[in-house]
Design an enzyme around this catalytic site. Sequence first.
Site, short mmCIF file in Angstrom:
data_model
loop_
_atom_site.label_atom_id
_atom_site.label_comp_id
_atom_site.label_asym_id
_atom_site.label_seq_id
_atom_site.Cartn_x
_atom_site.Cartn_y
_atom_site.Cartn_z
N ASN A 55 0.84 -1.20 0.00
CA ASN A 55 0.00 0.00 0.00
C ASN A 55 0.88 1.25 0.00
OD1 ASN A 55 0.60 -0.90 2.66
ND2 ASN A 55 -1.08 0.26 3.55
N GLU A 57 0.35 5.23 0.65
CA GLU A 57 -0.60 6.25 1.11
C GLU A 57 -0.17 7.65 0.69
OE1 GLU A 57 -1.10 5.46 5.32
OE2 GLU A 57 -2.31 3.68 4.89
N ASN A 58 -1.08 8.58 0.89
CA ASN A 58 -0.82 9.96 0.49
C ASN A 58 -1.47 10.90 1.50
OD1 ASN A 58 -1.48 12.57 -1.21
ND2 ASN A 58 0.06 11.43 -2.35
N ALA A 59 -0.86 12.07 1.68
CA ALA A 59 -1.41 13.07 2.59
C ALA A 59 -2.82 13.47 2.18
CB ALA A 59 -0.51 14.30 2.63
N TYR A 61 -5.65 11.76 1.51
CA TYR A 61 -5.95 10.37 1.82
C TYR A 61 -6.54 9.53 0.68
CZ TYR A 61 -5.16 11.57 6.78
OH TYR A 61 -4.63 11.98 7.97
N CYS A 66 -4.12 0.54 -2.49
CA CYS A 66 -3.90 -0.70 -1.76
C CYS A 66 -2.84 -1.57 -2.43
CB CYS A 66 -5.20 -1.52 -1.70
SG CYS A 66 -6.52 -0.75 -0.79
N GLU A 68 -2.90 -4.70 -3.23
CA GLU A 68 -3.39 -5.59 -4.29
C GLU A 68 -3.45 -4.87 -5.63
OE1 GLU A 68 -4.66 -4.98 -1.31
OE2 GLU A 68 -5.92 -6.63 -0.59
N CYS A 102 -10.02 -5.28 0.24
CA CYS A 102 -11.17 -4.37 0.35
C CYS A 102 -12.05 -4.53 -0.89
CB CYS A 102 -10.69 -2.92 0.48
SG CYS A 102 -10.13 -2.19 -1.08
N CYS A 105 -10.51 -3.56 -4.27
CA CYS A 105 -9.51 -4.52 -4.75
C CYS A 105 -10.16 -5.82 -5.22
CB CYS A 105 -8.49 -4.82 -3.66
SG CYS A 105 -7.42 -3.40 -3.33
N1 THU Z 1 -5.17 -1.74 2.49
C1 THU Z 1 -4.58 -2.51 1.53
O1 THU Z 1 -3.50 -2.18 1.04
N2 THU Z 1 -5.22 -3.64 1.14
C2 THU Z 1 -6.38 -4.09 1.69
O2 THU Z 1 -6.90 -5.10 1.24
C3 THU Z 1 -6.96 -3.39 2.82
C4 THU Z 1 -6.46 -2.03 3.08
C5 THU Z 1 -4.47 -0.53 2.94
C6 THU Z 1 -5.10 0.76 2.54
C7 THU Z 1 -4.55 1.70 3.57
O3 THU Z 1 -3.27 2.15 3.15
C8 THU Z 1 -4.36 0.83 4.80
O4 THU Z 1 -4.40 -0.51 4.34
C9 THU Z 1 -5.41 1.04 5.87
O5 THU Z 1 -6.67 0.97 5.34
#
Ligand code: THU
Length: 151
Positions: A55, A57-59, A61, A66, A68, A102, A105
């Site tokens: 994963n 992330e970014n400021a 949000y 993710c 996947e 999620c 994904c």
């Molecule tokens: N996240 C994933 O990378 N994959 C998932 O299947 C569930 C959530 C990440 C997204 C975010 O960066 C962090 O987990 C918390 O939600």
Amino acid sequence: MSEEKILDFKTLDVDIQELITESVAAREMAYAPYSKFKVGAALRCEDGSISTGCNVENAAYPISICAERVAISKAVSEGKRKFSAISVAAEPAHGSNYTSPCGMCRQMIAEFGDIPVFLTRPDMTKIQTTSLREILPFSFALKTPENGVQS
Ligand code: THU
């Protein structure tokens, strides 16, 4: 999940063990300064190669992506479109023993067909095995060569 199966890592095929190990390694690359929730993914491609993702992330949000979808996007961008399995590595999500993909994904995996899904915690001792169809029943798809329907 209806057909929940938890298996010992050691009982799995060597190629699945390798996939799971790669997903745990990919998790270490996670850029998750906001959630602090690190996720790794490893996707087995038809040519035998493995595409990994974490994963990012970014400021701002919602821009975050993710693990996947990183793994799938990397593979597709390298000309790979057929996949045989995916492993997802994370600490257990709230209210469950494993983290599973999620909804967004799940839909992205569904684009490329039904594949086995392996869920692991970082210690890799016990593995939950499921499938895309099981975690995303009644999924939406259009006919493509990639999801098994020849055009
Ligand atoms: N996240 C994933 O990378 N994959 C998932 O299947 C569930 C959530 C990440 C997204 C975010 O960066 C962090 O987990 C918390 O939600």
